[in-house]
Design an enzyme around this catalytic site. Structure first.
Site, PDB file in Angstrom:
ATOM      1  CG  HIS A  48       3.782   3.367  -5.511  1.00 38.66           C
ATOM      2  ND1 HIS A  48       4.809   2.736  -4.845  1.00 38.66           N
ATOM      3  CD2 HIS A  48       3.192   2.410  -6.264  1.00 38.66           C
ATOM      4  CE1 HIS A  48       4.841   1.465  -5.183  1.00 38.66           C
ATOM      5  NE2 HIS A  48       3.868   1.234  -6.045  1.00 38.66           N
ATOM      6  CG  ASP A  51       6.763   3.885  -2.307  1.00 35.07           C
ATOM      7  OD1 ASP A  51       5.778   4.356  -1.731  1.00 35.07           O
ATOM      8  OD2 ASP A  51       6.736   3.495  -3.491  1.00 35.07           O
ATOM      9  CB  SER A 102       3.881  -1.885  -4.990  1.00 33.23           C
ATOM     10  OG  SER A 102       4.668  -1.839  -6.156  1.00 33.23           O
TER      11      SER A 102
END
Length: 609
Positions: A420, A456, A529
């Protein structure tokens, strides 16, 4: 036969000691430790060195915490007059800089409530360095300082087994609730820390919707937030008697601080409320980030609550014992938009004292305090040791245009980040922070997992080797409860390099005997992240941060509950790619077993988390 009887006797004695340690006092951590040392003495026989080593460590930690605790206080302010008594009082934490002279420093927010708006606007607009009592209306304020009674340390030689054990158990069995005293105080002045304000305005931009109070919008709290960076200098009437230790509180220069340094925060949650329960509460953490001239702005992951504003941030001296003041808590709550950041904002004591010393040149009331301000601990403790982060992997800021996050270097020209973060782009920009500047390198997105994959993850290749990159060792096992650190560009990452937050590995969830998810108690914010989860002491890479937790129904973010992809998921894939250069090796991440999808099911669109 005699040997077995002897061993049986020792086992019986050890068992009785362990049982006793849980029966004596359920809240007496020190008693349990002392009983544990006794157990070691039983087994060690003539060799008491293991027990004595443990005793020294426990005693040193106890002394450090006592020094910190007795250095903090609670300051309450309320308005009074001859004919009317307004019972409303405002409280915050404070630090006793010199118990003998009664010099106390605290946050200025309680006093800002009594300054008219016009004078505050003028002070903020003109970079006024200080305010004197008549600007605040000192004659109408009742200022009280509440503090712990000074304690006497146990004498004795810690290297002697009997005296050391007896001295320690005597302290451990004493009442853990220490008497508190209350005294009146006068305001000497309010001091504006200009270096802190300059760095604060640069870092915490209004467009990012930062705020430093919780709950709904409150006009009074919003007004207070504009007064951040101001501190009150007080003189209390009586803090100690002549027999107590009257030495000024030692402090350390923040200019030598490094990210990752262990720190202890001390303050009183909820200020003047239930001081007998909350006074001088301690919280351990690390320095998460630093910014401004001589590190005027300090961020720590030590967890603090409202009311601890004005409390102290201390740097333990390790084996040398004691602790040095390094900063004063400005705000225990940092919010960015609707996300709780989970970090505490602190102002450097060094720059506060510098501003006070500037005022001393013109203000007589402060001249007798020069001995305190000049008693700075040298920074040899910091400068003589290597940075705690020297063994940690290099992390970079990954910018895909509309989104940004973190990345971890796993080879000189290879970085891992999150799917992402790259947001479907074929190329991204990697920014490496070095010596307060960013060095930008273009990156090619070699692989990104499909949107249906629970992993992810994305792989980015650099055209050249990353500057001075530290490539980590990849962990092969995980131990829940072990100390870990998260490195990433959450919070202030875009402005002053990666932030560090500490915690423990709370869970390692497996499927088919293979770890597929890690959970930690480190504070993880937006921007982290793709960051690294590492073993605190070795720097081994444990995993790649995927996300924190957000309750969409309640619109609440939980930074201390977060999820990471274990390195064991992709370790063999990296090795295969290193030998063959075949990107298709990573495609296996797109088709994991159904059990793995179940573990990561909270990522699904229909989940409220």
């Amino acid at each position: 036969m005699f040997f077995f009887l002897s061993m049986f006797t020792k086992c019986y004695e050890l068992l009785s000691v362990v049982v006793d340690s849980f029966l004596v006092d359920s809240s007496g951590l020190h008693i349990k430790s002392a009983c544990f040392c006794k157990a070691i003495l039983i087994f060690s026989g003539d060799d008491v060195s293991p027990a004595l080593t443990l005793l020294k460590q426990i005693k040193a930690r106890q002394e450090i915490m006592e020094v910190i605790e007795k250095s903090c206080c609670v300051v309450t302010v309320k308005k009074t007059s001859d004919h009317h008594h307004d019972g409303r009082s405002i409280g915050c934490s404070g630090v006793i800089l010199n118990a003998q002279s009664g010099m106390v420093i605290c946050n200025a927010l309680p006093f800002s409530r009594f300054i008219d708006d016009g004078h505050i606007k003028q002070s903020l607009a003109s970079d006024q360095r200080f305010m004197l009592p008549h600007n605040v209306g000192n004659e109408k304020l009742d200022i009280r300082v509440r503090f712990h009674e000074q304690r006497h340390h146990v004498d004795g030689n810690p290297c002697t087994s009997t005296s050391s054990y007896q001295a320690y158990t005597d302290v451990s069995k004493s009442d853990t609730t220490h008497p508190q005293h209350d005294t009146s105080a006068e305001l000497v002045m309010l001091v504006n820390c200009l270096e802190f304000r300059k760095a604060f305005l640069t870092l915490f931009k209004e467009t990012d919707k930062w705020r430093f109070y919780g709950g709904e919008e409150d006009e009074e709290l919003a007004r207070d937030s504009k007064f951040l960076g101001w501190f009150a200098v007080l003189r209390a009437e009586r803090v100690v008697d002549g027999a107590s230790d009257s030495r000024p509180l030692p402090w350390t220069k923040s200019s030598s601080l490094q990210k990752g340094c262990p720190v202890v925060a001390c303050g009183t949650p909820f200020g003047s409320l239930c001081q007998d329960l909350f006074m001088s509460t301690l919280s351990r953490g690390i320095v998460s980030n630093l910014a401004g001239e001589e590190n005027a702005v300090i961020l720590t992951d030590a967890r603090c609550l409202p009311g601890t504003e004005g409390g102290g941030l201390f740097l333990p001296r390790g084996g040398r014992g004691g602790a040095d003041l390094v900063g004063v808590i400005v705000s225990p709550l940092c919010w960015k938009a609707n996300e709780w950041i989970g970090l505490t904002l602190v102002c450097s004591a060094q720059v506060i004292f510098r501003n006070i010393m500037c005022c001393m040149k013109t203000e007589d009331p402060l001249r007798d305090m020069s001995s305190v301000l000049h008693r700075a601990a040298t920074d040899r403790y910091l400068s003589s040791s290597s940075s705690p982060t020297d063994t940690y992997p290099t992390v970079c800021l990954v910018d895909s245009g509309h989104f940004w996050g973190s990345g971890v270097m796993v080879a000189p020209r290879l970085a891992l980040t999150c799917r992402h973060v790259v947001a479907g782009k074929s190329s991204v920009t990697l920014r490496f922070h070095c010596r307060d500047r960013f060095h930008c390198v273009p990156g090619e997105v070699l692989f990104s997992t499909s949107s249906s994959s629970p992993y992810d993850l994305a792989v980015v290749r650099l055209p050249v080797s990353a500057p001075q990159a530290v490539i980590p060792q990849l962990a092969t096992c995980f131990q829940p409860g072990e100390d870990v650190v998260v490195l990433g560009y959450g919070g202030l990452g875009q402005n002053c390099g990666p932030s560090l937050t500490s915690g423990i590995l709370s869970r390692a969830i497996s499927w088919s005997r293979q770890p597929v998810m890690l959970q930690t108690t480190c504070a993880v914010q937006a921007g982290a992240s793709g960051g690294a989860v590492v073993r605190k002491h070795s720097g081994e890479l444990l995993g790649i941060v995927s996300s924190n937790t957000r309750d969409y129904a309640a619109e609440v973010t939980y930074p201390h509950l977060n999820f990471s992809i274990p390195v064991t998921v992709f370790q063999t894939l990296l090795q295969h790619f290193d030998h063959t250069g075949d990107v298709e090796a990573f495609r296996v991440l797109d088709s994991p077993e159904d059990g793995v999808r179940k573990v990561w099911r909270l990522q699904a669109a229909q989940s409220k988390l």
